[in-house]
Scaffold this motif. Structure first.
Motif, PDB file in Angstrom:
ATOM      1  N   ARG A 108     -21.721 -41.723 -28.465  1.00 24.23           N
ATOM      2  CA  ARG A 108     -21.782 -43.101 -29.120  1.00 24.23           C
ATOM      3  C   ARG A 108     -22.611 -44.242 -29.294  1.00 24.23           C
ATOM      4  O   ARG A 108     -22.442 -45.046 -30.549  1.00 24.23           O
ATOM      5  CB  ARG A 108     -20.193 -44.426 -27.994  1.00 24.23           C
ATOM      6  N   ARG A 109     -23.371 -44.163 -28.225  1.00 26.19           N
ATOM      7  CA  ARG A 109     -24.750 -45.182 -28.361  1.00 26.19           C
ATOM      8  C   ARG A 109     -25.436 -45.424 -29.879  1.00 26.19           C
ATOM      9  O   ARG A 109     -26.150 -46.333 -30.849  1.00 26.19           O
ATOM     10  CB  ARG A 109     -25.628 -44.712 -27.373  1.00 26.19           C
ATOM     11  N   ARG A 110     -25.711 -43.839 -30.216  1.00 26.23           N
ATOM     12  CA  ARG A 110     -26.628 -43.829 -31.967  1.00 26.23           C
ATOM     13  C   ARG A 110     -25.383 -43.978 -32.768  1.00 26.23           C
ATOM     14  O   ARG A 110     -25.706 -43.358 -33.873  1.00 26.23           O
ATOM     15  CB  ARG A 110     -27.196 -42.180 -31.501  1.00 26.23           C
TER      16      ARG A 110
END
Ligand code: ATP
Length: 237
Positions: A108-110
């Motif tokens: 999710r973060r990337r």
């Protein structure tokens, strides 16, 4: 060094049907491997074992040196297995962008960076980003299924008959993209494909399945030159 993916002596079935009878198969880091075989040979079941949809009744599945035989399917994308399922399984009422974002759940973060990369890779998807995915052509929908798998930053891309239902030129375009991902990014690929001749040209190594077992394996050019393969799969018999 151990293989990126290793199936060792895998048995699996559906109720009384024995679909896999001791499969040994490996994909090395950066390798392009194709799995061929007639209908019902067990190719899809092999991929289902890999994605965790079918539990093996014997043998082991190892990925990245780790035994994942008992790791549940939903955690495997996070380990780096990017599955492009048969029939694509996109969500027709969701937009192209929403479908792509769903693929990013393990990372999710990337997401923003990955989305930009995938849209650059598939300009057609970028043009159609706000359209419902159900309005895409067959070829575009297949690109979306590949793009969605890439959103999970896979180490191994697993494709189940990506040419199914596509016109030859569209299938060729999908294969060009997959080949580029392999040559330019070093992505490891495991491809199940009915178009044996095309698949053997793309891949470095091949396995031929028959009735739940590996009947033949080796460098793609050797398998393509095998008289039995020529007769049965390449229409030269
Ligand atoms: P195809 O190219 O036709 O998709 P395949 O090589 O992928 O064939 P599998 O779908 O893995 O073959 O099927 C292997 C065996 O398992 C076949 O005998 C098939 O009938 C059986 N099989 C597959 N799925 C199921 C299921 N859901 N329930 C019962 N038997 C199944």
């Amino acid at each position: 060094m151990s293989a990126l993916l290793e199936l060792a002596g895998v048995h699996a079935g559906y109720g009384g049907v024995r679909a896999l009878r001791g499969i040994d198969l490996t994909v090395e880091e950066g390798e392009f491997v194709v799995l061929l075989g007639p209908n019902g040979a067990g190719k899809s079941t092999t991929l289902r074992v890999l994605s965790g949809l079918v539990k093996p009744t014997g043998g082991a599945v190892r990925f990245g040196g780790r035994d994942i035989t008992r790791v549940p399917g939903w955690r495997r994308a996070g380990l780096g297995i990017g599955h492009v399922p048969e029939g694509r399984r996109i969500f027709p009422d969701h937009t192209v962008l929403e479908n792509l974002r769903l693929g990013a759940f393990p990372v999710r973060r990337r997401e923003a960076k990955l989305l930009a990369e995938v849209l650059e890779l598939f300009p057609r998807l970028a043009e159609r980003r706000d359209q419902p995915a159900g309005t895409l052509s067959g070829g575009e929908a297949q690109m979306l299924a590949v793009g969605r798998a890439l959103m999970g930053e896979p180490r191994l891309l697993v494709l189940d008959e990506p040419s199914l239902g596509l016109a030859p030129l569209k299938a060729a375009e999908v294969f060009r993209h997959v080949k580029r991902l392999h040559t330019e990014r070093g992505l490891s690929v495991l491809l199940v494909e009915q178009l044996a001749l095309v698949a053997l040209r793309l891949a470095e190594r091949a396995y031929v399945m028959e009735r739940g077992a590996i009947a033949l394996s080796g460098p793609a050019e050797d398998v393509a030159a095998d008289p039995a393969v020529q007769a049965v799969y390449l229409g030269a018999g």
